[in-house]
Motif scaffolding. Structure first.
Motif, PDB file in Angstrom:
ATOM      1  N   LEU A  33       0.878  -1.158   0.000  1.00 24.94           N
ATOM      2  CA  LEU A  33       0.000   0.000   0.000  1.00 24.94           C
ATOM      3  C   LEU A  33       0.911   1.201   0.000  1.00 24.94           C
ATOM      4  O   LEU A  33       1.849   1.267   0.798  1.00 24.94           O
ATOM      5  CB  LEU A  33      -0.892  -0.004   1.241  1.00 24.94           C
ATOM      6  CG  LEU A  33      -1.788   1.210   1.443  1.00 24.94           C
ATOM      7  CD1 LEU A  33      -2.841   1.287   0.335  1.00 24.94           C
ATOM      8  CD2 LEU A  33      -2.450   1.145   2.800  1.00 24.94           C
ATOM      9  N   GLY A  34       0.665   2.144  -0.895  1.00 26.36           N
ATOM     10  CA  GLY A  34       1.578   3.268  -0.951  1.00 26.36           C
ATOM     11  C   GLY A  34       0.996   4.499  -1.588  1.00 26.36           C
ATOM     12  O   GLY A  34      -0.156   4.556  -2.018  1.00 26.36           O
ATOM     13  N   GLY A 145      13.860  -2.347  -1.540  1.00 31.48           N
ATOM     14  CA  GLY A 145      13.303  -2.147  -0.219  1.00 31.48           C
ATOM     15  C   GLY A 145      14.004  -2.949   0.854  1.00 31.48           C
ATOM     16  O   GLY A 145      14.875  -3.777   0.596  1.00 31.48           O
ATOM     17  N   PHE A 146      13.566  -2.660   2.072  1.00 31.30           N
ATOM     18  CA  PHE A 146      14.057  -3.333   3.262  1.00 31.30           C
ATOM     19  C   PHE A 146      12.949  -4.248   3.770  1.00 31.30           C
ATOM     20  O   PHE A 146      11.789  -3.850   3.828  1.00 31.30           O
ATOM     21  CB  PHE A 146      14.416  -2.307   4.335  1.00 31.30           C
ATOM     22  CG  PHE A 146      14.862  -2.921   5.623  1.00 31.30           C
ATOM     23  CD1 PHE A 146      16.151  -3.404   5.755  1.00 31.30           C
ATOM     24  CD2 PHE A 146      13.991  -3.019   6.695  1.00 31.30           C
ATOM     25  CE1 PHE A 146      16.569  -3.985   6.944  1.00 31.30           C
ATOM     26  CE2 PHE A 146      14.398  -3.589   7.887  1.00 31.30           C
ATOM     27  CZ  PHE A 146      15.694  -4.070   8.019  1.00 31.30           C
ATOM     28  N   VAL A 147      13.304  -5.476   4.118  1.00 31.44           N
ATOM     29  CA  VAL A 147      12.346  -6.473   4.604  1.00 31.44           C
ATOM     30  C   VAL A 147      12.757  -6.881   6.013  1.00 31.44           C
ATOM     31  O   VAL A 147      13.925  -7.176   6.275  1.00 31.44           O
ATOM     32  CB  VAL A 147      12.350  -7.732   3.703  1.00 31.44           C
ATOM     33  CG1 VAL A 147      11.382  -8.768   4.225  1.00 31.44           C
ATOM     34  CG2 VAL A 147      12.043  -7.374   2.275  1.00 31.44           C
ATOM     35  N   LYS A 161       9.895   2.631  -5.391  1.00 28.10           N
ATOM     36  CA  LYS A 161       9.847   2.094  -6.746  1.00 28.10           C
ATOM     37  C   LYS A 161       9.811   3.243  -7.745  1.00 28.10           C
ATOM     38  O   LYS A 161       9.139   4.244  -7.534  1.00 28.10           O
ATOM     39  CB  LYS A 161       8.588   1.232  -6.922  1.00 28.10           C
ATOM     40  CG  LYS A 161       8.453   0.600  -8.296  1.00 28.10           C
ATOM     41  CD  LYS A 161       7.216  -0.288  -8.380  1.00 28.10           C
ATOM     42  CE  LYS A 161       7.083  -0.949  -9.740  1.00 28.10           C
ATOM     43  NZ  LYS A 161       5.898  -1.822  -9.811  1.00 28.10           N
ATOM     44  N   TYR A 162      10.551   3.079  -8.834  1.00 25.76           N
ATOM     45  CA  TYR A 162      10.510   4.019  -9.953  1.00 25.76           C
ATOM     46  C   TYR A 162       9.975   3.274 -11.166  1.00 25.76           C
ATOM     47  O   TYR A 162      10.414   2.166 -11.462  1.00 25.76           O
ATOM     48  CB  TYR A 162      11.899   4.578 -10.275  1.00 25.76           C
ATOM     49  CG  TYR A 162      11.918   5.385 -11.548  1.00 25.76           C
ATOM     50  CD1 TYR A 162      11.410   6.673 -11.572  1.00 25.76           C
ATOM     51  CD2 TYR A 162      12.396   4.843 -12.729  1.00 25.76           C
ATOM     52  CE1 TYR A 162      11.396   7.415 -12.742  1.00 25.76           C
ATOM     53  CE2 TYR A 162      12.396   5.568 -13.912  1.00 25.76           C
ATOM     54  CZ  TYR A 162      11.893   6.858 -13.907  1.00 25.76           C
ATOM     55  OH  TYR A 162      11.866   7.579 -15.075  1.00 25.76           O
ATOM     56  N   THR A 163       8.993   3.886 -11.855  1.00 24.34           N
ATOM     57  CA  THR A 163       8.414   3.302 -13.057  1.00 24.34           C
ATOM     58  C   THR A 163       8.400   4.334 -14.165  1.00 24.34           C
ATOM     59  O   THR A 163       8.090   5.503 -13.932  1.00 24.34           O
ATOM     60  CB  THR A 163       6.968   2.824 -12.806  1.00 24.34           C
ATOM     61  OG1 THR A 163       6.954   1.960 -11.683  1.00 24.34           O
ATOM     62  CG2 THR A 163       6.409   2.091 -14.012  1.00 24.34           C
ATOM     63  N   ILE A 175       7.295   7.845  -9.093  1.00 31.46           N
ATOM     64  CA  ILE A 175       8.054   7.450  -7.910  1.00 31.46           C
ATOM     65  C   ILE A 175       7.048   7.031  -6.855  1.00 31.46           C
ATOM     66  O   ILE A 175       6.114   7.768  -6.550  1.00 31.46           O
ATOM     67  CB  ILE A 175       8.939   8.588  -7.391  1.00 31.46           C
ATOM     68  CG1 ILE A 175       9.994   8.927  -8.429  1.00 31.46           C
ATOM     69  CG2 ILE A 175       9.600   8.188  -6.077  1.00 31.46           C
ATOM     70  CD1 ILE A 175      10.862  10.095  -8.072  1.00 31.46           C
ATOM     71  N   TYR A 176       7.227   5.843  -6.303  1.00 26.71           N
ATOM     72  CA  TYR A 176       6.266   5.215  -5.405  1.00 26.71           C
ATOM     73  C   TYR A 176       6.948   4.883  -4.085  1.00 26.71           C
ATOM     74  O   TYR A 176       8.002   4.275  -4.060  1.00 26.71           O
ATOM     75  CB  TYR A 176       5.778   3.952  -6.114  1.00 26.71           C
ATOM     76  CG  TYR A 176       4.980   2.963  -5.327  1.00 26.71           C
ATOM     77  CD1 TYR A 176       5.598   1.930  -4.644  1.00 26.71           C
ATOM     78  CD2 TYR A 176       3.599   3.022  -5.307  1.00 26.71           C
ATOM     79  CE1 TYR A 176       4.866   0.985  -3.958  1.00 26.71           C
ATOM     80  CE2 TYR A 176       2.863   2.079  -4.626  1.00 26.71           C
ATOM     81  CZ  TYR A 176       3.501   1.064  -3.943  1.00 26.71           C
ATOM     82  OH  TYR A 176       2.772   0.134  -3.262  1.00 26.71           O
ATOM     83  N   LEU A 177       6.351   5.325  -2.979  1.00 25.30           N
ATOM     84  CA  LEU A 177       6.805   4.965  -1.642  1.00 25.30           C
ATOM     85  C   LEU A 177       5.710   4.149  -0.988  1.00 25.30           C
ATOM     86  O   LEU A 177       4.541   4.534  -1.051  1.00 25.30           O
ATOM     87  CB  LEU A 177       7.082   6.210  -0.803  1.00 25.30           C
ATOM     88  CG  LEU A 177       8.159   7.151  -1.321  1.00 25.30           C
ATOM     89  CD1 LEU A 177       8.192   8.425  -0.502  1.00 25.30           C
ATOM     90  CD2 LEU A 177       9.512   6.469  -1.294  1.00 25.30           C
TER      91      LEU A 177
END
Length: 188
Positions: A33-34, A145-147, A161-163, A175-177
Motif C-alpha cells: 500500500l503506498g 526495499g528493506f524487509v 519504486k521508480y516506473t 516514484i512510489y513509496l
C-alpha cells in the motif's frame, strides 16, 4: 506462574528470531500500500505526426498492489502484481478518479543470507498500464526495499519504486513509496 512466563518468553524469542523463508520451492503472497507522485508528459501531434503541443502535469495517487511469487531458487522469486491506482492531477486538468490498473510481472532477488531476520531486495518489473484517461502504456520499473521478517512466515516491507511508462500520447515517470506485508508459504 513462572512456567507460563517462561513459555511466553520462549515463544516471543522464537517469534523474533525465526529464519526467513526465501528458499527454493516456497511461495510468497502479499501486497503493498503506498503513495506516489507521477509526472505526465502529454504529446499532441498533427496528422503528419509532428508534435505540435507538449504539456506536463503531475498526479498524486494512492496505490494498492497485491502480489504472488514463487521462489525458483534460493533468494530468487518470479511473480506478478496487480496495481490498482486512484488519484488526482494537479489543477484537475485530467480527472484520473476511477479504475486505473497495471499488471506487473517481476523477478525479485534478496541480497543477504536467508537465515537473517532482515534483508534487502531488488525487483525489476515490466508494467502494462490500463487507464481510460491516459490510455494503455507499457513500461519498466525497478523496486527496492528493506524487509524485516517478523517470523518464518510473515515479513514487513518498506519500499521505493521508480516506473517509466510510455505510449504515443503520454510519458509517465512515477516514484512510489510504500509499505507491504508478505506471507511466505513454506514447502512441506
Amino acid at each position: 506462574m513462572k512456567t507460563i512466563q517462561l513459555i511466553f518468553a520462549l515463544t516471543l524469542l522464537s517469534f523474533l528470531t525465526s529464519n526467513a523463508q526465501i528458499t527454493k520451492g516456497n511461495w510468497m503472497v502479499g501486497g503493498n500500500l503506498g503513495f506516489d507522485y507521477s509526472k505526465i508528459d502529454n504529446k499532441n501531434s498533427n496528422s503528419s505526426g509532428t508534435t505540435i503541443d507538449y504539456t506536463e502535469e503531475g498526479s498524486y495517487n494512492l496505490k494498492i498492489e497485491p502480489n504472488v511469487a514463487y521462489f525458483f531458487k534460493d533468494k530468487f522469486a518470479v511473480g506478478t502484481s496487480i496495481s490498482y491506482i486512484n488519484g488526482f492531477t494537479e489543477g484537475n486538468k485530467i480527472n484520473s478518479d476511477g479504475m486505473n490498473l497495471a499488471i506487473n510481472p517481476f523477478v525479485r532477488y534478496y541480497f543477504l543470507k536467508s537465515e537473517k531476520p532482515y534483508n534487502i531486495f531488488l525487483e525489476p518489473s515490466y508494467s502494462r498500464f490500463f487507464s481510460k484517461y491516459l490510455g494503455n502504456n507499457n513500461g519498466f520499473g525497478i523496486k527496492t526495499g528493506f524487509v524485516y521478517f517478523l517470523n518464518s512466515s510473515v515479513a514487513f516491507e518498506s519500499i521505493i519504486k521508480y516506473t517509466k511508462l510510455s505510449s504515443e500520447q503520454n510519458n509517465l515517470n512515477n516514484i512510489y513509496l510504500g509499505f507491504g506485508l508478505q506471507i511466505h508459504l513454506i514447502k512441506e
